[in-house]
Design a protein around this motif. Structure first.
Motif, short mmCIF file in Angstrom:
data_model
loop_
_atom_site.label_atom_id
_atom_site.label_comp_id
_atom_site.label_asym_id
_atom_site.label_seq_id
_atom_site.Cartn_x
_atom_site.Cartn_y
_atom_site.Cartn_z
N SER A 151 37.60 14.42 47.68
CA SER A 151 38.71 13.81 46.96
C SER A 151 40.01 14.56 47.21
O SER A 151 41.08 13.97 47.17
CB SER A 151 38.41 13.75 45.47
N TYR A 152 39.93 15.86 47.48
CA TYR A 152 41.14 16.63 47.77
C TYR A 152 41.78 16.14 49.05
O TYR A 152 42.99 16.01 49.13
CB TYR A 152 40.81 18.13 47.88
N ARG A 153 40.97 15.89 50.07
CA ARG A 153 41.52 15.39 51.34
C ARG A 153 41.98 13.95 51.21
O ARG A 153 42.99 13.56 51.80
CB ARG A 153 40.48 15.50 52.45
N ILE A 154 41.28 13.16 50.43
CA ILE A 154 41.62 11.74 50.28
C ILE A 154 42.97 11.59 49.59
O ILE A 154 43.80 10.79 50.00
CB ILE A 154 40.51 10.99 49.50
N THR A 155 43.20 12.40 48.55
CA THR A 155 44.44 12.29 47.79
C THR A 155 45.58 13.10 48.39
O THR A 155 46.70 13.05 47.88
CB THR A 155 44.22 12.78 46.35
N GLY A 156 45.34 13.87 49.43
CA GLY A 156 46.39 14.69 50.04
C GLY A 156 46.55 16.03 49.36
O GLY A 156 47.52 16.74 49.60
N PHE A 157 45.64 16.41 48.52
CA PHE A 157 45.66 17.67 47.78
C PHE A 157 45.02 18.74 48.66
O PHE A 157 43.87 18.61 49.04
CB PHE A 157 44.89 17.48 46.47
N ASN A 158 45.77 19.80 48.97
CA ASN A 158 45.26 20.84 49.85
C ASN A 158 44.72 21.99 48.99
O ASN A 158 45.48 22.73 48.36
CB ASN A 158 46.36 21.33 50.78
N LEU A 159 43.42 22.16 48.97
CA LEU A 159 42.77 23.16 48.12
C LEU A 159 43.12 24.58 48.58
O LEU A 159 43.35 25.46 47.75
CB LEU A 159 41.25 22.95 48.14
N GLU A 160 43.20 24.80 49.88
CA GLU A 160 43.52 26.15 50.38
C GLU A 160 44.95 26.55 50.00
O GLU A 160 45.20 27.70 49.66
CB GLU A 160 43.35 26.20 51.91
N GLU A 161 45.86 25.59 50.06
CA GLU A 161 47.24 25.87 49.68
C GLU A 161 47.32 26.24 48.20
O GLU A 161 48.04 27.17 47.81
CB GLU A 161 48.11 24.64 49.96
N ILE A 162 46.57 25.54 47.38
CA ILE A 162 46.55 25.83 45.95
C ILE A 162 45.94 27.20 45.68
O ILE A 162 46.44 27.97 44.85
CB ILE A 162 45.80 24.72 45.18
N LYS A 163 44.88 27.54 46.39
CA LYS A 163 44.28 28.88 46.22
C LYS A 163 45.28 29.96 46.60
O LYS A 163 45.36 31.00 45.95
CB LYS A 163 43.01 28.99 47.06
N MET A 196 19.97 3.70 44.63
CA MET A 196 20.55 4.72 43.74
C MET A 196 20.87 5.99 44.51
O MET A 196 21.90 6.63 44.28
CB MET A 196 19.60 5.00 42.58
N ALA A 197 20.00 6.38 45.43
CA ALA A 197 20.26 7.57 46.25
C ALA A 197 21.50 7.36 47.11
O ALA A 197 22.33 8.27 47.27
CB ALA A 197 19.04 7.90 47.10
N ALA A 198 21.65 6.16 47.69
CA ALA A 198 22.82 5.88 48.53
C ALA A 198 24.09 5.92 47.69
O ALA A 198 25.12 6.50 48.11
CB ALA A 198 22.66 4.51 49.20
N VAL A 199 24.07 5.35 46.48
CA VAL A 199 25.24 5.38 45.60
C VAL A 199 25.55 6.82 45.20
O VAL A 199 26.72 7.24 45.19
CB VAL A 199 25.02 4.48 44.37
N ALA A 200 24.53 7.60 44.88
CA ALA A 200 24.74 9.01 44.51
C ALA A 200 25.34 9.78 45.68
O ALA A 200 26.24 10.61 45.49
CB ALA A 200 23.43 9.64 44.06
N ALA A 201 24.88 9.54 46.89
CA ALA A 201 25.43 10.22 48.07
C ALA A 201 26.90 9.84 48.27
O ALA A 201 27.74 10.71 48.58
CB ALA A 201 24.61 9.88 49.31
N ILE A 202 27.24 8.58 48.08
CA ILE A 202 28.64 8.16 48.24
C ILE A 202 29.52 8.81 47.17
O ILE A 202 30.61 9.30 47.47
CB ILE A 202 28.73 6.61 48.20
N VAL A 203 29.04 8.85 45.92
CA VAL A 203 29.81 9.48 44.85
C VAL A 203 29.98 10.96 45.13
O VAL A 203 31.08 11.51 44.96
CB VAL A 203 29.12 9.24 43.48
N TRP A 204 28.92 11.63 45.58
CA TRP A 204 29.02 13.06 45.90
C TRP A 204 30.04 13.29 47.01
O TRP A 204 30.86 14.20 46.93
CB TRP A 204 27.65 13.58 46.32
N TRP A 205 30.01 12.47 48.05
CA TRP A 205 30.96 12.62 49.16
C TRP A 205 32.39 12.40 48.67
O TRP A 205 33.30 13.14 49.06
CB TRP A 205 30.62 11.63 50.28
N VAL A 206 32.61 11.39 47.82
CA VAL A 206 33.96 11.12 47.31
C VAL A 206 34.46 12.30 46.48
O VAL A 206 35.61 12.71 46.60
CB VAL A 206 33.98 9.80 46.51
#
Length: 168
Positions: A53-65, A39-49
């Motif tokens: 998620s911004y980098r994975i989807t190509g969404f640039n958070l700094e550009e949006i800010k 459960m801890a490993a699954v929680a860590a993977i979900v937290w990392w995703v």
């Protein structure tokens, strides 16, 4: 031979087979520890995703800010322009009211001057009639007869000019 195989199969898999017990080789506390670690490993993977998620989807958070900051500045500038336009509109509305009041006053003045002009023309006609009465034959002449309704019902006001002709 086939008969022996059939008996063996029936003795292992049928109703008459011997009882069998399936037991785990791990103790319960090891099993719980393994479940908690999974459960801890699954929680860590979900937290990392979620975090990436911004980098994975190509969404640039700094550009949006940066876009949000730019739009905020533009919004403030537009609000200032709107306030300036509102104050200008209010000022022009006041000027328009002043001009309408002045125009109304001028219209009243023009009407009053026209009325005075009519009265003066009437007086001029009166004086001309008086001055020309020496050239008329003898007798009384009636001119400029006016009948006007008075403020009360069935009451009238009249005005006339009587002139005497001939020598005085």
């Amino acid at each position: 031979m086939i008969r022996g195989i059939g008996r063996r199969l029936r003795s292992n898999f049928g109703i008459g087979s011997s009882r069998m017990a399936i037991r785990s080789q791990l103790a319960w506390y090891w099993r719980w520890l393994l479940n908690i670690l999974m459960m801890a490993a699954v929680a860590a993977i979900v937290w990392w995703v979620v975090q990436n998620s911004y980098r994975i989807t190509g969404f640039n958070l700094e550009e949006i800010k940066q876009q949000i900051a730019t739009l905020t500045v533009e919004n403030q500038a537009m609000k200032r322009d709107l306030d300036i336009a509102k104050s200008t509109l209010t000022e022009r509305d006041r000027q328009l009211q002043i001009e309408k009041a002045a125009q109304g006053e001028l219209a009243r003045t023009v009407a009053q001057l026209q009325e005075e002009n009519a009265v003066l023309k009437e007086d001029l006609g009166f004086l001309r009639n008086i001055m020309s009465s020496g050239a008329t034959p003898e007798g009384i002449g009636v001119s400029n007869l006016k009948v006007e309704r008075d403020g009360k019902p069935n009451e009238y006001r009249y005005r006339m000019l009587l002139t005497q002709g001939g020598q005085r």
